[in-house]
Design an enzyme around this catalytic site. Structure first.
Site, PDB file in Angstrom:
ATOM      1  N   GLY A   1      66.533  41.582 -70.983  1.00 12.05           N
ATOM      2  CA  GLY A   1      67.240  41.136 -69.965  1.00 12.05           C
ATOM      3  C   GLY A   1      68.408  40.633 -70.612  1.00 12.05           C
ATOM      4  O   GLY A   1      69.502  40.499 -69.091  1.00 12.05           O
TER       5      GLY A   1
ATOM      6  N   ASP B   1      69.516  52.109 -71.399  1.00 12.41           N
ATOM      7  CA  ASP B   1      68.213  52.859 -72.067  1.00 12.41           C
ATOM      8  C   ASP B   1      66.975  52.096 -71.620  1.00 12.41           C
ATOM      9  O   ASP B   1      66.166  52.071 -71.014  1.00 12.41           O
ATOM     10  CB  ASP B   1      67.972  52.727 -73.180  1.00 12.41           C
ATOM     11  N   ILE B   2      67.052  50.103 -71.311  1.00  9.60           N
ATOM     12  CA  ILE B   2      65.496  49.471 -72.149  1.00  9.60           C
ATOM     13  C   ILE B   2      66.050  48.513 -71.486  1.00  9.60           C
ATOM     14  O   ILE B   2      67.452  47.978 -72.153  1.00  9.60           O
ATOM     15  CB  ILE B   2      65.011  50.169 -73.213  1.00  9.60           C
ATOM     16  N   VAL B   3      65.568  47.865 -70.883  1.00 13.75           N
ATOM     17  CA  VAL B   3      65.109  46.282 -70.333  1.00 13.75           C
ATOM     18  C   VAL B   3      64.665  46.070 -71.006  1.00 13.75           C
ATOM     19  O   VAL B   3      62.841  46.291 -71.619  1.00 13.75           O
ATOM     20  CB  VAL B   3      65.392  45.856 -69.582  1.00 13.75           C
ATOM     21  N   ASP B   4      65.193  45.019 -72.614  1.00 13.89           N
ATOM     22  CA  ASP B   4      63.985  43.923 -73.283  1.00 13.89           C
ATOM     23  C   ASP B   4      63.909  42.632 -72.943  1.00 13.89           C
ATOM     24  O   ASP B   4      62.985  42.189 -71.697  1.00 13.89           O
ATOM     25  CB  ASP B   4      64.198  44.100 -74.493  1.00 13.89           C
TER      26      ASP B   4
ATOM     27  N   LYS C   1      60.653  46.734 -70.480  1.00  8.43           N
ATOM     28  CA  LYS C   1      59.630  45.821 -71.004  1.00  8.43           C
ATOM     29  C   LYS C   1      59.523  44.388 -70.471  1.00  8.43           C
ATOM     30  O   LYS C   1      59.979  43.548 -71.140  1.00  8.43           O
ATOM     31  CB  LYS C   1      59.988  45.127 -72.626  1.00  8.43           C
TER      32      LYS C   1
ATOM     33  N   ASP D   1      67.425  54.281 -79.835  1.00 12.16           N
ATOM     34  CA  ASP D   1      67.754  53.802 -81.567  1.00 12.16           C
ATOM     35  C   ASP D   1      66.987  52.938 -82.532  1.00 12.16           C
ATOM     36  O   ASP D   1      66.832  51.794 -81.795  1.00 12.16           O
ATOM     37  CB  ASP D   1      69.607  54.332 -82.336  1.00 12.16           C
TER      38      ASP D   1
ATOM     39  N   THR E   1      70.749  40.997 -71.767  1.00 10.95           N
ATOM     40  CA  THR E   1      72.493  42.360 -71.984  1.00 10.95           C
ATOM     41  C   THR E   1      72.538  42.361 -70.604  1.00 10.95           C
ATOM     42  O   THR E   1      74.075  42.236 -69.910  1.00 10.95           O
ATOM     43  CB  THR E   1      72.230  43.797 -71.908  1.00 10.95           C
TER      44      THR E   1
HETATM   45  P1  IMP Z   1      68.027  42.997 -74.420  1.00  8.18           P
HETATM   46  O1  IMP Z   1      69.359  42.505 -73.809  1.00  8.18           O
HETATM   47  O2  IMP Z   1      67.109  42.206 -75.320  1.00  8.18           O
HETATM   48  O3  IMP Z   1      67.361  43.142 -72.564  1.00  8.18           O
HETATM   49  O4  IMP Z   1      67.968  44.995 -74.840  1.00  8.18           O
HETATM   50  C1  IMP Z   1      68.509  45.353 -73.972  1.00  8.18           C
HETATM   51  C2  IMP Z   1      68.686  46.170 -75.784  1.00  8.18           C
HETATM   52  O5  IMP Z   1      68.385  45.833 -76.791  1.00  8.18           O
HETATM   53  C3  IMP Z   1      68.841  48.097 -74.823  1.00  8.18           C
HETATM   54  O6  IMP Z   1      70.377  48.105 -74.522  1.00  8.18           O
HETATM   55  C4  IMP Z   1      68.884  48.649 -76.520  1.00  8.18           C
HETATM   56  O7  IMP Z   1      69.973  48.879 -76.640  1.00  8.18           O
HETATM   57  C5  IMP Z   1      68.278  47.280 -77.418  1.00  8.18           C
HETATM   58  N1  IMP Z   1      66.887  47.523 -77.452  1.00  8.18           N
HETATM   59  C6  IMP Z   1      66.004  46.734 -76.827  1.00  8.18           C
HETATM   60  N2  IMP Z   1      64.281  47.429 -76.850  1.00  8.18           N
HETATM   61  C7  IMP Z   1      64.553  48.470 -77.465  1.00  8.18           C
HETATM   62  C8  IMP Z   1      63.836  48.809 -78.118  1.00  8.18           C
HETATM   63  O8  IMP Z   1      62.388  48.902 -78.404  1.00  8.18           O
HETATM   64  N3  IMP Z   1      63.785  50.480 -79.154  1.00  8.18           N
HETATM   65  C9  IMP Z   1      65.654  50.523 -79.603  1.00  8.18           C
HETATM   66  N4  IMP Z   1      66.366  49.928 -78.543  1.00  8.18           N
HETATM   67  C10 IMP Z   1      65.889  48.535 -78.272  1.00  8.18           C
HETATM   68 MG    MG Z   2      71.687  49.323 -75.602  1.00 11.89          MG
END
Ligand code: IMP
Ligand code: MG
Length: 186
Positions: free
Chosen positions: A111, A106-109, A137, A165, A113
């Site tokens: 990174g 759904d989203i990369v924050d 992001k 969510d 994950t």
């Molecule tokens: P990362 O590992 O920080 O890139 O986070 C990725 C995961 O965090 C995504 O698969 C989402 O499930 C969750 N996530 C990150 N940002 C958001 C957001 O703004 N809203 C909801 N879920 C988020």
């Molecule tokens: Mg997720």
């Protein structure tokens, strides 16, 4: 007469990406993927549960090629921040050796994950591995990584909707909306 509230959740601040914008972009992404993978014999869309489900079900109906799908469940988030530690809660069923895999999220924050799951999947010897995320992001990345296909780049807001969510709430919204964290109560 009392007016119906604009949003079904009281913690929503504003719409960041509208339903129409999402529809248009998902069609474009589907067409782009179909063109890039037209010669693939074994195309697999591998979605990360649960956030990718809405995006994935719309995306796959816009990829007019033979393909299969599978899912994995991973967690790294609690509340609104990433822990950096990625846990595999349930693994995919397909033996991906020799497959053209597109990892869907759904989203990369940060990174974390995507980069952790990518490493794990590469050990399983797919023919190719690409990443497709609805939202990116970009300013929040903490690890270097390539998102091969993305829907929209967004600023560092916490967002819900279209599968995303906050503590399991908000996934059913047909648009992407930012959360007013001051108004949010668990
Ligand atoms: P990362 O590992 O920080 O890139 O986070 C990725 C995961 O965090 C995504 O698969 C989402 O499930 C969750 N996530 C990150 N940002 C958001 C957001 O703004 N809203 C909801 N879920 C988020
Ligand atoms: Mg997720």
């Amino acid at each position: 007469m009392e007016q119906a509230p604009r949003f079904p959740y009281d913690f929503i601040d504003q719409v960041i990406v509208s339903e129409e914008e999402i529809k248009t972009r998902v069609v474009e992404l589907g067409e782009q993927i179909a063109s890039d993978y037209k010669d693939s014999k074994n195309l697999l869309l591998l979605g990360l549960l649960r956030g990718s489900v809405v995006f994935m079900t719309d995306l796959m109906r816009n990829i007019h090629l033979p393909m299969t799908l599978d899912f994995m469940s991973v967690s790294s988030y609690s509340g609104t921040s990433s822990s950096g530690f990625v846990r595999i809660d349930s693994d995919h069923k397909t033996n991906i050796q020799g497959w053209d895999v597109i990892l869907i999220d759904d989203i990369v924050d940060s990174g974390y994950t995507i980069s952790t799951v990518k490493k794990l999947l590469l050990d399983r010897k797919p023919n190719s591995l690409k990443v497709c995320a609805l939202l990116d992001k970009e300013e929040s990345h903490k690890v270097g990584l390539t998102i091969d296909y993305y829907g929209f780049k967004i600023p560092d807001y916490f967002v819900v909707g279209y599968g995303l969510d906050i503590d399991e709430k908000g996934r059913n919204l047909p648009y992407i909306a930012s959360v007013d964290l001051k108004r949010y109560r668990k």
